[in-house]
Motif scaffolding. Structure first.
Motif, short mmCIF file in Angstrom:
data_model
loop_
_atom_site.label_atom_id
_atom_site.label_comp_id
_atom_site.label_asym_id
_atom_site.label_seq_id
_atom_site.Cartn_x
_atom_site.Cartn_y
_atom_site.Cartn_z
N TYR A 226 0.83 -1.21 0.00
CA TYR A 226 0.00 0.00 0.00
C TYR A 226 0.87 1.27 0.00
CZ TYR A 226 -2.89 3.75 1.91
OH TYR A 226 -3.51 4.95 2.12
N GLN A 227 1.89 1.27 0.84
CA GLN A 227 2.74 2.46 0.91
C GLN A 227 3.52 2.68 -0.37
OE1 GLN A 227 5.16 2.26 4.46
NE2 GLN A 227 3.43 2.72 5.80
N LEU A 228 3.93 1.61 -1.01
CA LEU A 228 4.68 1.74 -2.27
C LEU A 228 3.80 2.20 -3.42
CD1 LEU A 228 6.82 -1.51 -1.99
CD2 LEU A 228 7.74 0.82 -2.04
N THR A 229 2.61 1.63 -3.52
CA THR A 229 1.77 1.89 -4.68
C THR A 229 0.88 3.11 -4.53
OG1 THR A 229 0.08 0.37 -3.82
CG2 THR A 229 1.73 -0.54 -5.32
N THR A 230 0.32 3.31 -3.35
CA THR A 230 -0.63 4.40 -3.14
C THR A 230 0.05 5.66 -2.62
OG1 THR A 230 -2.38 2.80 -2.67
CG2 THR A 230 -2.76 5.09 -1.98
N GLN A 231 0.95 5.50 -1.68
CA GLN A 231 1.61 6.66 -1.08
C GLN A 231 2.95 6.97 -1.73
OE1 GLN A 231 1.61 5.78 3.16
NE2 GLN A 231 -0.45 6.62 3.35
N LYS A 232 3.41 6.09 -2.63
CA LYS A 232 4.63 6.31 -3.42
C LYS A 232 5.87 6.48 -2.54
CE LYS A 232 1.94 6.29 -6.99
NZ LYS A 232 1.85 5.07 -7.83
N HIS A 233 5.93 5.74 -1.44
CA HIS A 233 7.11 5.79 -0.59
C HIS A 233 8.24 4.98 -1.22
CE1 HIS A 233 4.71 6.75 3.33
NE2 HIS A 233 4.59 7.68 2.40
N LYS A 234 9.46 5.25 -0.80
CA LYS A 234 10.62 4.53 -1.30
C LYS A 234 10.75 3.18 -0.60
CE LYS A 234 13.19 8.78 -2.26
NZ LYS A 234 14.41 9.57 -1.94
N PRO A 235 11.23 2.15 -1.33
CA PRO A 235 11.37 0.82 -0.71
C PRO A 235 12.18 0.82 0.57
CG PRO A 235 11.60 0.64 -3.08
CD PRO A 235 11.53 2.11 -2.78
N LEU A 236 13.26 1.59 0.63
CA LEU A 236 14.09 1.60 1.83
C LEU A 236 13.32 2.13 3.03
CD1 LEU A 236 16.86 1.08 3.08
CD2 LEU A 236 17.50 3.42 2.49
N ASP A 237 12.56 3.20 2.84
CA ASP A 237 11.77 3.76 3.94
C ASP A 237 10.67 2.79 4.36
OD1 ASP A 237 13.27 6.10 3.92
OD2 ASP A 237 11.92 7.09 2.51
N VAL A 238 10.00 2.20 3.38
CA VAL A 238 8.91 1.27 3.66
C VAL A 238 9.42 0.05 4.42
CG1 VAL A 238 7.28 -0.34 2.60
CG2 VAL A 238 7.48 1.99 1.73
N PHE A 258 4.29 -11.32 -3.65
CA PHE A 258 3.56 -10.63 -4.72
C PHE A 258 4.00 -11.04 -6.12
CE2 PHE A 258 3.07 -7.60 -1.15
CZ PHE A 258 1.69 -7.50 -1.15
N GLY A 259 5.16 -11.67 -6.25
CA GLY A 259 5.62 -12.10 -7.57
C GLY A 259 6.54 -11.14 -8.27
N TYR A 260 6.83 -10.01 -7.67
CA TYR A 260 7.75 -9.01 -8.24
C TYR A 260 8.39 -8.25 -7.09
CZ TYR A 260 3.29 -6.56 -7.60
OH TYR A 260 2.11 -6.10 -7.09
N PRO A 261 9.59 -7.71 -7.30
CA PRO A 261 10.29 -7.02 -6.22
C PRO A 261 9.71 -5.64 -5.98
CG PRO A 261 11.60 -6.93 -8.23
CD PRO A 261 10.42 -7.82 -8.53
N PRO A 262 9.93 -5.07 -4.80
CA PRO A 262 9.39 -3.74 -4.49
C PRO A 262 9.99 -2.63 -5.34
CG PRO A 262 10.87 -4.48 -2.76
CD PRO A 262 10.63 -5.65 -3.64
N SER A 263 11.15 -2.87 -5.90
CA SER A 263 11.78 -1.87 -6.75
C SER A 263 11.30 -1.92 -8.19
CB SER A 263 13.30 -2.05 -6.72
OG SER A 263 13.66 -3.38 -7.18
N ASN A 264 10.42 -2.87 -8.52
CA ASN A 264 9.98 -3.04 -9.90
C ASN A 264 8.49 -3.35 -9.93
OD1 ASN A 264 10.18 -3.23 -12.70
ND2 ASN A 264 10.67 -5.42 -12.64
N LEU A 265 7.69 -2.42 -9.42
CA LEU A 265 6.25 -2.61 -9.39
C LEU A 265 5.67 -2.59 -10.80
CD1 LEU A 265 5.34 -0.23 -6.42
CD2 LEU A 265 5.58 -2.71 -6.35
N PRO A 266 4.65 -3.41 -11.08
CA PRO A 266 4.02 -3.38 -12.40
C PRO A 266 3.52 -1.99 -12.76
CG PRO A 266 3.30 -5.28 -11.13
CD PRO A 266 4.08 -4.41 -10.18
N ARG A 267 3.61 -1.64 -14.03
CA ARG A 267 3.22 -0.31 -14.49
C ARG A 267 1.75 0.00 -14.16
NH1 ARG A 267 6.54 2.34 -18.04
NH2 ARG A 267 8.38 1.19 -18.75
N ALA A 268 0.91 -1.03 -14.19
CA ALA A 268 -0.52 -0.81 -13.95
C ALA A 268 -0.79 -0.30 -12.56
CB ALA A 268 -1.29 -2.12 -14.18
N LEU A 269 0.15 -0.50 -11.65
CA LEU A 269 -0.05 -0.04 -10.28
C LEU A 269 0.34 1.40 -10.12
CD1 LEU A 269 1.32 -3.18 -8.38
CD2 LEU A 269 -1.05 -2.59 -8.85
#
Length: 269
Positions: A226-238, A258-269
């Motif tokens: 949620y923090q990565l996709t909605t709030q656009k926080h950085k992986p290190l902070d999250v 989730f099937g993908y790393p936090p540094s490479n979220l799908p574009r649709a997100l």
């Protein structure tokens, strides 16, 4: 990380972190009065996030869960004067007073905005850290002075400091839903919910139908997403704010779930 500390007694110290970063999930056994000399601290609690910098003074009540993240700032180390207000000292102090305040439910961090009386009290401790021989009872006198100042400037003080109750049995599901992001041993979660470790695990299974470790990992990863996709926080902070100890462990667990790393979220997100 290089950590240095100088002590007047075990209850009063000058704390210094000279590395770039320090993070800990913690619950304090004693109230902590802290005066910032340099550096920056982010304190994340279940319902609030605080940023403290040089000159700030604040009190962290005991039995409060928090993620503490310390940073140097402006080329200076993270340095603080820390005073532990232990139950033993507080009982001695309040035994001389006729007060019986109602406890303050779930007090947050109390901030004092560079109050001159508190600053003067804490600044007067600095010379003692370099002395080999200290005046007798200086720590007790200084702690009593600080408590007296706190009581004078904040009417809520007695409701926090004069509360000597231990955590009673509370609703486990509600407590864990609010505090799952703190990476503490299960024994501590048990104590804070008024349970032994065995009872905690039994009640947890009844409440969530899975083990605490599995549930905690799932909740932390969902909050991270949620923090990565909605709030656009950085992986290190999250990573640190949702309860993981390091970025490598977080990235591995996130990708597995989730099937993908936090540094490479799908574009649709």
């Amino acid at each position: 990380m290089e950590y240095k500390a100088k002590y007047i007694t075990a209850d009063i110290k000058l704390s210094c972190y000279e590395d770039k970063f320090f993070k800990s999930d913690i619950v304090f056994d004693h109230h902590m009065l802290i005066w910032f000399l340099s550096g920056t601290t982010k304190i994340v609690q279940a319902d609030a996030t605080y940023i403290f910098k040089a000159g700030d003074i604040f009190l962290i009540p005991r039995n409060q869960l928090a993620t503490i993240i310390n940073y140097p700032a402006d080329g200076l180390p993270h340095k603080t004067v820390v005073m532990h207000l232990s139950a033993e000292r507080l009982r001695t102090y309040y035994s001389k007073l006729d007060v019986n305040p109602a406890p303050l439910p779930s007090p947050g961090i109390l901030c004092y905005n560079k109050h001159p009386l508190l600053e003067s009290c804490l600044a007067s401790l600095i010379p003692y850290f370099d002395m080999d021989v200290l005046p007798e009872d200086i720590a007790a006198l200084k702690i009593a002075e600080a408590i007296s100042i706190l009581r004078a400037i904040d009417k809520k003080t007695d409701r926090v400091l004069a509360n000597f109750e231990t955590p009673g049995k509370i609703d486990l599901a509600d407590y864990m839903e609010r505090n799952f992001m703190f990476n503490l041993p299960l024994e501590r979660f048990g104590y804070l919910t008024g349970r032994s470790l065995t009872t905690f695990k039994r009640d947890f299974k009844k409440a969530f139908d899975m083990t605490p470790q599995r549930w905690l990992t799932r909740k932390r990863l969902e909050l991270a997403h949620y923090q990565l996709t909605t709030q656009k926080h950085k992986p290190l902070d999250v990573c640190y704010e949702v309860g993981f100890e390091n970025l490598s462990h977080f990235s591995h667990a996130f990708k597995k779930y989730f099937g993908y790393p936090p540094s490479n979220l799908p574009r649709a997100l």
